[in-house]
Design an enzyme around this catalytic site. Sequence first.
Site, short mmCIF file in Angstrom:
data_model
loop_
_atom_site.label_atom_id
_atom_site.label_comp_id
_atom_site.label_asym_id
_atom_site.label_seq_id
_atom_site.Cartn_x
_atom_site.Cartn_y
_atom_site.Cartn_z
N HIS A 40 -3.91 6.07 3.49
CA HIS A 40 -4.59 4.87 3.00
C HIS A 40 -4.07 3.60 3.65
O HIS A 40 -4.84 2.77 4.16
CB HIS A 40 -4.40 4.82 1.47
CG HIS A 40 -5.24 3.83 0.76
ND1 HIS A 40 -4.81 2.57 0.44
CD2 HIS A 40 -6.50 3.92 0.27
CE1 HIS A 40 -5.76 1.93 -0.22
NE2 HIS A 40 -6.80 2.73 -0.34
N ASP B 177 0.84 -1.20 0.00
CA ASP B 177 0.00 0.00 0.00
C ASP B 177 0.87 1.24 0.00
O ASP B 177 2.00 1.22 -0.50
CB ASP B 177 -0.94 -0.04 1.22
CG ASP B 177 -2.29 0.58 0.91
OD1 ASP B 177 -2.35 1.81 0.82
OD2 ASP B 177 -3.27 -0.17 0.77
N SER C 26 -10.95 -0.79 -1.26
CA SER C 26 -9.72 -0.75 -0.46
C SER C 26 -9.99 -1.15 0.98
O SER C 26 -9.11 -1.70 1.64
CB SER C 26 -9.12 0.66 -0.47
OG SER C 26 -8.38 0.89 -1.63
#
Length: 1326
Positions: free
Chosen positions: A299, A72, A485
Amino acid sequence: MPCSSLTSTAGDNSNSNSSNNNKKDGSSLRDFKLNESTFLASLMPKQEIGVDRFLDAHPEYDGRGALIAIFDSGIDPAADGLQVTSDGKPKVLDVIDCTGSGDIDTSKVVKADADGHIFGASGASLVINTSWKNPSGEWHVGYKLVYELFTEDLISRLKKERKKKWDEKNQEEIARAVKQLADFDQQHIKVEDVKLKRTREDLQNRLDILRKQSESYDDKGPVIDAVVWHDGEVWRVALDTQSLEDDPNCGKLANFIPLTNYRIERKYGVFSKLDACTFVVNVYSDGNVLSLVTDCSPHATHVAGIATAFHPKEPLLNGVAPGAQIISCKIGDSRLGSMETGTGLIRALIEAVEHKCDLINMSYGEATLLPDYGRFVDLVNEVVNKHRLIFVSSAGNSGPGLSTVGAPGGTSSSIIGVGAYVSPAMAAGAHCVVEPPPEGLEYTWSSRGPTADGDLGVCVSAPGGAVAPVPTWTLQRRMLMNGTSMASPSACGGTALLISAMKAEGIPVSPYSVRKALENTAVPIGDLPEDKLSTGQGLMQVDKAFEYIQKCQNVPCVCYQIKIQQSGKTNPSSRGIYLREASACRQSTEWTVQVNPKFHEDAGNLEDLVPFEECIELHSTEETVVKAPDYLLLTHNGRTFNVVVDPSNLCDGLHYFEVYGIDCKAPWRGPLFRIPISITKPKAIINQPPQISFSKMLFQPGHIERRYIEVPHGASWAEATMKTSGFDTARRFYVDAIQMCPLRRPLKWESAVTFPSPAAKSFAFRVVSGQTLELVISQFWSSGIGSHETASVDFEVVFHGIKVNQEEVVLDGSDAPVRIDAETLLVSEELSPVAILNKIRVPYRPVDSKISALSTDRDKLPSGKQILALTLTYKIKLEDGAQVKPHIPLLNDRIYDTKFESQFYMISDSNKRIYSSGDVYPSSSNLPKGEYTLQLYLRHDNVQILEKMRHLVLFIERNLEEKDVIRLSFFSQPDGPLMGNGSFKSSSLVPGIKEGLYIGPPPKEKLPKNSPQGSVLLGAISYGKLSFADQGENKNPEKNPASYRIFYVVPPNKIDEDKGKGSSISSKKNVSERLKEEVRDAKIKVLASLKQETDEERLEWKELSALLKVKYPKYTPLLATILEGLVSSSNVKDKIHRDEEVIDAANEVINSIDREELAKFFALKNDPEDEEAENIKKKMELTRDQLAEAMYQKGLALAEIESIKDVDKSPGLVTTEEAKDMDQKQSTDDRGHEDLFEENFKELKKWVDVKSTKYGILLVTRERRAQRLGTALKVLCDIIQDDAEPAKKKFYELKLSLLDEMGWTHLAAYERQWMHVRFPPSLPLF
């Protein structure tokens, strides 16, 4: 890109779709009400996938023993909930930047002096902590602009904070400057004296500079110095971050607590309290590369929190597997925002295997033109099949249209692709909607299958939103994000629970058996068969999956690989049957299905392969449409069988069927394999004009309507009208139009439309003739919640088209036009062609190429192969500033669906300043005029592939300025472009009748300058008009949905007729005279070429210059060459002596020129038609330039002598009065120098503009001598602004010294930061 969005309300791209879902997740219906505990639980959804039931039964199986690699944007190890596991172990075992975006070149080695000082790579003097052990005494140094490590959001926050403090200091200086000017005006009411005027001008200039600087402030961020050394056991790292701190005693290198590779001690640092940004360090290549690892977005931390966060005081906010451990593999490149790179992906796989991870979670993905294909997919297959890692990934956020799943999660057989689901509890709690939906459903934007080759696409679904931990630099503990996600780590965390249980109970872990358990125990979402294309097999259930695994622990670990071929065709095999086009839906087709049992690579021949035999009963979900054999005996070598699909009797629309196999001896195992069969039967349009309407479609929140249309042959665009009615509160809709074409990404047009009240909206989009069009209209799941009124939608689509004999037009560079045949097959259309050329692509080949082996630290594949790198160097010259973009046709626009590993480019100027960098999706950058170097970096483990790319052609694409855009003309005659007649404007096309026209090449005089032979001008061409477009849109073909590309190949330049012609005036000199001149000039040329780096070389230069002066006395070009040699000499020990030599040489040049004759010549006007006069003019201009250069260098030398002699007399800054006193004490010699300087400067002013870039430094020096520092700085700033060439370091160094002398410390600090941007010591690492 990351498959998520950050949001705090339900309206922010957090949508779902489903209309008839039964209650599947235990949620209550319309009377749903939250209390505090259920609210907190909804923020981190786990109940939906059975985690609560599983952990109630098995509290010790909470992820303990499972290790997850998070591919990620980089995890913050200091984030809330990511410190320890539920059993007290470290949560984050390693943090790696796989992209290289945080790499610092630390190959420079220095040693400390007796006082413990070293010079850092930035030039700062650093103090070493005496307690640090360094047996070798060698310190590796490097530096980094800290903004290169931060996210855009963090940089924005820091810039505001820093600008505020900078403005305060600048305002203080402005106030001081205003007071000085006011005091001067009060003391001198009437200013007539020249000196007083200049003094006031200087004060005014100071004020103007300060005000202007405030407007042009552009913070490039502080510089941090890094020091790396080996303490005898491990590599250590310390940073100097004083530039980040307000307190000068904070951030010093000696006070830094040294770090080592995170994996060893698991320690991290924070740059400063202001940024609150966590970082870790890793050292590679024997101390020559330092990796500073920061996250490139929140994220990854959010993803890691969903999967594994542990909050002992708030257990309801725990992640799915609080006992699991993680490693962070940063694949998002900070240089590209957060885009993944091939380098990052491959290194991440290497790290996951090297750390012996059990699972990989990757919440990233892109669209792809080839499913289950590419270099990354090949390596993933190896990791899954050989090393038994379970790979979980997001399916994508491009829904609700079909075939929108992204790579790699939704398109790769070895990866578990996860769709995003929202439950009523999530809607009420996390999204804070007024009224939650009655049942759980898939988010609207969650990508749908099938893949282009018919695979289901989505494997299972999981909660696609959560309030989870985020990095500390966000200044909050957690936030809401939603997307696939978030669904992926939810599924990955659930899988970690299964791994934890399997390890605890001694059950062999296999990605094959785990995936089968997840699929065969998932709870369906929705009642319709085609819902599987949205949700996969349904909502995963951890508890049921574990029960399945327990029952299957003695079953062979096998993956059933499906390859399907249509009988009688040689097309590539597929993984499913996908009948999308009208022709495929009109008749039966037969398909050959091959089932291959796939074992892990460590399976034994005698123990596993030979005994394998399964009796499989085949089932069809609808035998009237799909027919298959009843049974199949499957052995290790696989088996084929035929399937017949007959869609001819199906109604229009979407249909989904399966053929699946059941173990006859163990039917409880469920389907061992499934063959997905997707059919989109389109509706044909038979009426004229070709249009279709869908009336009174009723929408509630989350409802989706799909319509399939056979686009009429001859159509090239569609015009649609959407009318809404019957609702009160605002409604928001997605409108998508999707077509599939071979070897292309889905052709998708989309629009998000909000209707505040009932109204109508029009759209236009491109269509492909003869292909099935999927039209999807969906109401956001959160749109209209709280209102019980149903929205009614009428949708009408009208097809238009002008068919041409060549869609892409290529003009070959000749004067001939290109003929175009146009016709309409549908209805009458207005043929109104428009074509423009608005870009130019210039081809380049590399001037240098180099293949090198990369470090074994992080670039050695699990197979043992070493990755190699090819670095290609291109030289680019821009005659004018322009917006440019590199274009590599072979490599661009493909990350996953390519057999090449990775690419990265950097564009730099002659000062090594980086202007642009990028990878598969190049971006446009504004570059000023000048020469640039583009380095392209390609990686692969196959040297033969890299060798083939040594001469790779690269294009530099440049946008033409509006005034240079070329509008092409159309003609009705082939001679039209040459004769200038027969212009074609427009005509009416009637179905069945073709019309011809010609498009002419651009006039040669309109071609952009600096367009070399082989360049390509490109633009767009369109033929029809939109019925509802305004006149401006119809004049721009790029705004027409049915536009095509047009190219013009630039031909060779015309031959210059004057080139090569000799002088019309015959030489009056005889051969002997000309020979002597040639010999003389050759000797001078040799003198100019001599180096003066060593004492021996300097002696040779002096001897030759003396000899030539004797031979050719008073010859100005020789004397100018000698002066140039003295000025350029380096390693000068006695500067005063050198300056005196320069002055003497300059005087010789000046005295060799008859200035009176020169002045008379320039006072006269010359006839430009007189060739001899022009030649004389050029000679006189050269002489004038030599005279000016001599005066310029003389002035600089005089000023430097004066400055050196004044050093001891004025060690610090002095006041004006003190300066006057010192002037009175100057020696006669010094006063002589001052008089000489002023006299020389006044003489120079007669010949040139002393404010020009070439001579302005002498004016700056003059103003500085007079202590008019404001005027000196203004002149210097004007010189810098007017200098079109790459920035000159000497100008900025002079500017810094002026700022220091003026005491403007805040401006000096600002300029020093910019020095590192403009003049880096070397190019950054790839």
